[in-house]
Design a protein around this motif. Structure first.
Motif, PDB file in Angstrom:
ATOM      1  N   VAL A   1       0.841  -1.196   0.000  1.00 48.08           N
ATOM      2  CA  VAL A   1       0.000   0.000   0.000  1.00 48.08           C
ATOM      3  C   VAL A   1       0.876   1.246   0.000  1.00 48.08           C
ATOM      4  N   ARG A   2       1.943   1.231   0.805  1.00 50.04           N
ATOM      5  CA  ARG A   2       2.875   2.352   0.846  1.00 50.04           C
ATOM      6  C   ARG A   2       3.488   2.585  -0.532  1.00 50.04           C
ATOM      7  N   GLU A   3       3.830   1.503  -1.221  1.00 48.97           N
ATOM      8  CA  GLU A   3       4.414   1.640  -2.568  1.00 48.97           C
ATOM      9  C   GLU A   3       3.417   2.231  -3.551  1.00 48.97           C
ATOM     10  N   GLU A   4       2.150   1.877  -3.423  1.00 42.50           N
ATOM     11  CA  GLU A   4       1.127   2.447  -4.309  1.00 42.50           C
ATOM     12  C   GLU A   4       0.999   3.954  -4.092  1.00 42.50           C
ATOM     13  N   VAL A   5       1.053   4.370  -2.834  1.00 45.09           N
ATOM     14  CA  VAL A   5       0.985   5.803  -2.538  1.00 45.09           C
ATOM     15  C   VAL A   5       2.197   6.518  -3.134  1.00 45.09           C
ATOM     16  N   GLU A   6       3.360   5.929  -2.982  1.00 44.56           N
ATOM     17  CA  GLU A   6       4.577   6.537  -3.536  1.00 44.56           C
ATOM     18  C   GLU A   6       4.502   6.644  -5.046  1.00 44.56           C
ATOM     19  N   ARG A   7       4.004   5.596  -5.710  1.00 44.04           N
ATOM     20  CA  ARG A   7       3.893   5.635  -7.179  1.00 44.04           C
ATOM     21  C   ARG A   7       2.906   6.700  -7.639  1.00 44.04           C
ATOM     22  N   SER A   8       1.891   6.941  -6.839  1.00 39.90           N
ATOM     23  CA  SER A   8       0.878   7.933  -7.219  1.00 39.90           C
ATOM     24  C   SER A   8       1.402   9.357  -7.120  1.00 39.90           C
ATOM     25  N   GLY A   9       2.481   9.535  -6.350  1.00 36.06           N
ATOM     26  CA  GLY A   9       3.015  10.873  -6.135  1.00 36.06           C
ATOM     27  C   GLY A   9       2.368  11.602  -4.980  1.00 36.06           C
ATOM     28  N   ALA A  10       1.429  10.968  -4.290  1.00 37.85           N
ATOM     29  CA  ALA A  10       0.768  11.608  -3.151  1.00 37.85           C
ATOM     30  C   ALA A  10       1.747  11.735  -1.986  1.00 37.85           C
ATOM     31  N   GLU A  11       1.610  12.816  -1.246  1.00 38.34           N
ATOM     32  CA  GLU A  11       2.454  13.044  -0.085  1.00 38.34           C
ATOM     33  C   GLU A  11       1.900  12.256   1.105  1.00 38.34           C
ATOM     34  N   PHE A  12       2.780  11.673   1.905  1.00 38.16           N
ATOM     35  CA  PHE A  12       2.329  10.969   3.103  1.00 38.16           C
ATOM     36  C   PHE A  12       3.407  10.994   4.173  1.00 38.16           C
ATOM     37  N   GLU A  13       2.984  10.847   5.401  1.00 34.42           N
ATOM     38  CA  GLU A  13       3.910  10.681   6.512  1.00 34.42           C
ATOM     39  C   GLU A  13       3.358   9.639   7.462  1.00 34.42           C
ATOM     40  N   GLU A  14       4.237   8.984   8.187  1.00 31.95           N
ATOM     41  CA  GLU A  14       3.840   7.993   9.175  1.00 31.95           C
ATOM     42  C   GLU A  14       4.233   8.487  10.560  1.00 31.95           C
ATOM     43  N   THR A  15       3.344   8.308  11.527  1.00 30.91           N
ATOM     44  CA  THR A  15       3.596   8.773  12.883  1.00 30.91           C
ATOM     45  C   THR A  15       2.891   7.869  13.877  1.00 30.91           C
ATOM     46  N   ARG A  16       3.363   7.893  15.112  1.00 24.75           N
ATOM     47  CA  ARG A  16       2.700   7.155  16.193  1.00 24.75           C
ATOM     48  C   ARG A  16       1.805   8.075  17.012  1.00 24.75           C
ATOM     49  N   ASP A  17       1.850   9.400  16.753  1.00 20.51           N
ATOM     50  CA  ASP A  17       1.259  10.389  17.650  1.00 20.51           C
ATOM     51  C   ASP A  17      -0.029  10.985  17.080  1.00 20.51           C
ATOM     52  N   LEU A  18      -1.185  10.512  17.546  1.00 17.11           N
ATOM     53  CA  LEU A  18      -2.470  11.031  17.096  1.00 17.11           C
ATOM     54  C   LEU A  18      -2.661  12.484  17.522  1.00 17.11           C
ATOM     55  N   ARG A  19      -2.323  12.778  18.757  1.00 17.81           N
ATOM     56  CA  ARG A  19      -2.541  14.130  19.280  1.00 17.81           C
ATOM     57  C   ARG A  19      -1.774  15.170  18.452  1.00 17.81           C
ATOM     58  N   GLU A  20      -0.563  14.860  18.089  1.00 12.69           N
ATOM     59  CA  GLU A  20       0.255  15.783  17.310  1.00 12.69           C
ATOM     60  C   GLU A  20      -0.277  15.971  15.894  1.00 12.69           C
ATOM     61  N   ALA A  21      -0.841  14.908  15.319  1.00 10.52           N
ATOM     62  CA  ALA A  21      -1.315  14.963  13.929  1.00 10.52           C
ATOM     63  C   ALA A  21      -2.661  15.671  13.786  1.00 10.52           C
ATOM     64  N   LEU A  22      -3.489  15.650  14.817  1.00 13.11           N
ATOM     65  CA  LEU A  22      -4.877  16.117  14.723  1.00 13.11           C
ATOM     66  C   LEU A  22      -5.060  17.520  14.139  1.00 13.11           C
ATOM     67  N   PRO A  23      -4.297  18.534  14.549  1.00 12.38           N
ATOM     68  CA  PRO A  23      -4.579  19.903  14.089  1.00 12.38           C
ATOM     69  C   PRO A  23      -4.496  20.105  12.584  1.00 12.38           C
ATOM     70  N   GLU A  24      -3.770  19.261  11.872  1.00 11.87           N
ATOM     71  CA  GLU A  24      -3.586  19.464  10.439  1.00 11.87           C
ATOM     72  C   GLU A  24      -4.585  18.689   9.576  1.00 11.87           C
ATOM     73  N   LEU A  25      -5.454  17.892  10.186  1.00 14.25           N
ATOM     74  CA  LEU A  25      -6.293  16.978   9.420  1.00 14.25           C
ATOM     75  C   LEU A  25      -7.618  17.606   8.997  1.00 14.25           C
ATOM     76  N   ASP A  26      -8.046  17.274   7.757  1.00 16.54           N
ATOM     77  CA  ASP A  26      -9.386  17.614   7.277  1.00 16.54           C
ATOM     78  C   ASP A  26     -10.348  16.447   7.486  1.00 16.54           C
ATOM     79  N   VAL A  27      -9.802  15.230   7.426  1.00 19.29           N
ATOM     80  CA  VAL A  27     -10.566  14.001   7.648  1.00 19.29           C
ATOM     81  C   VAL A  27      -9.754  13.102   8.561  1.00 19.29           C
TER      82      VAL A  27
END
Length: 309
Positions: free
Chosen positions: A197-223
């Protein structure tokens, strides 16, 4: 749009234009459901559920009944000839003698593809192991579009069990076809999204990041797409117990999130979304469940070639 006789095994079986058309058709059904009360009169839907389901099975059954059709099938393999050792191929060939369309859920990846290759009626994948769940993806996309107006240039957080979560895999795959979608993948290391799945995202050119921290990620999310840690996918009970409470969304955490955030969940939930979130206007998961019936109504009509879709 002509989808008559087609199968739906994975999200990419439908083009972007076909998905948009189905969402629009579902919207018309929402607006005037009485116009579709006999759209599938005389048609039979077979529900072949080899593992437990509430929302998917009930929404398909409700969809067909609201279209004037009827439903046959089984909700567990022990009540069918599967318990005698019958193969998927033989089951679907037999069912095709009686029904006009079938939906199948199975714990093994690739089972829906096998069924589609053996059947001369449309086969819909209702979930195959940790692989795909395309009609949940249609449900998710419909819900996002109704609120956001589209899918371009949004930041989508996926949280929880990203390793075994077929709803996550399907939604990521579908969203990579839109422009400017950014993914934030939130999970413990043991439940990271699979490499393919990670490789499919990379091939698509979409930006992504992986994190363990939900609290830190929340402010930037639309969904924010929450998922439960799935006990049935674990071979080791100790691993399940250790990870099951990794992420819990509650009202306190939501204080840092955008007011325009959408919280989605394919359900069922266990405790990964606290009940104090339910009254928050950003909680969309029960509206999401209702949308599932309407998008499945549109899909059934389209695959059967019913008039008026």
């Amino acid at each position: 749009m002509d989808l008559q006789g087609r199968h739906l095994v994975e999200p990419l079986d439908l083009s972007v234009d076909e998905i948009e058309w189905l969402i629009d058709a579902a919207g018309r059904i929402v607006a005037k459901p009485e116009d579709y009360a006999e759209a599938c009169k005389g048609k039979l839907l077979a529900t072949l559920f080899y593992e437990p389901s509430t929302r998917t099975r009930f929404s398909f059954e409700a969809a067909m009944l609201r279209l004037g059709g009827q439903v046959i099938g089984f909700s567990e393999p022990s009540s069918s000839s599967v318990s005698k050792g019958e193969s998927i191929a033989d089951t679907i060939r037999t069912v095709a003698c009686y029904a006009d369309i079938a939906v199948m859920r199975h714990p093994k990846e690739g089972s829906a593809l096998v069924a589609s290759r053996c059947a001369d009626i449309p086969v819909i994948n209702g979930g195959d192991g940790g692989h795909h769940h395309p009609t949940q993806t249609l449900t998710d996309l419909m819900t996002i579009k109704l609120e956001k107006g589209g899918f371009n240039n949004i930041t989508v957080g996926m949280c929880g069990d990203l390793k075994f979560g077929r709803t996550v895999h399907s939604l990521i795959r579908a969203l990579t076809r839109y422009s400017g979608v950014r993914f934030v993948l939130i999970s413990p290391d043991e439940l990271r999204v699979p490499e393919y799945v990670r490789e499919e995202v990379e091939r698509s050119g979409a930006e992504f990041e992986e994190t363990r921290d939900l609290r830190e990620a929340l402010p930037e999310l639309d969904v924010l797409y929450m998922t439960r840690v799935q006990r049935e996918r674990f071979f080791n009970e100790e691993d399940y117990i250790r990870l099951k409470d990794s992420y819990i969304l509650d009202a306190e955490k939501l204080r840092s999130a955008k007011q325009s955030l959408m919280v989605l969940h394919p359900l069922p939930r266990v405790n990964e979304i606290s009940a104090d979130v339910d009254a928050d206007p950003r909680a969309f998961y029960f509206r999401q469940a209702k949308n599932g019936m309407y998008i499945r109504m549109a899909l059934i009509m389209a695959l059967l070639g019913s008039k008026g879709v």
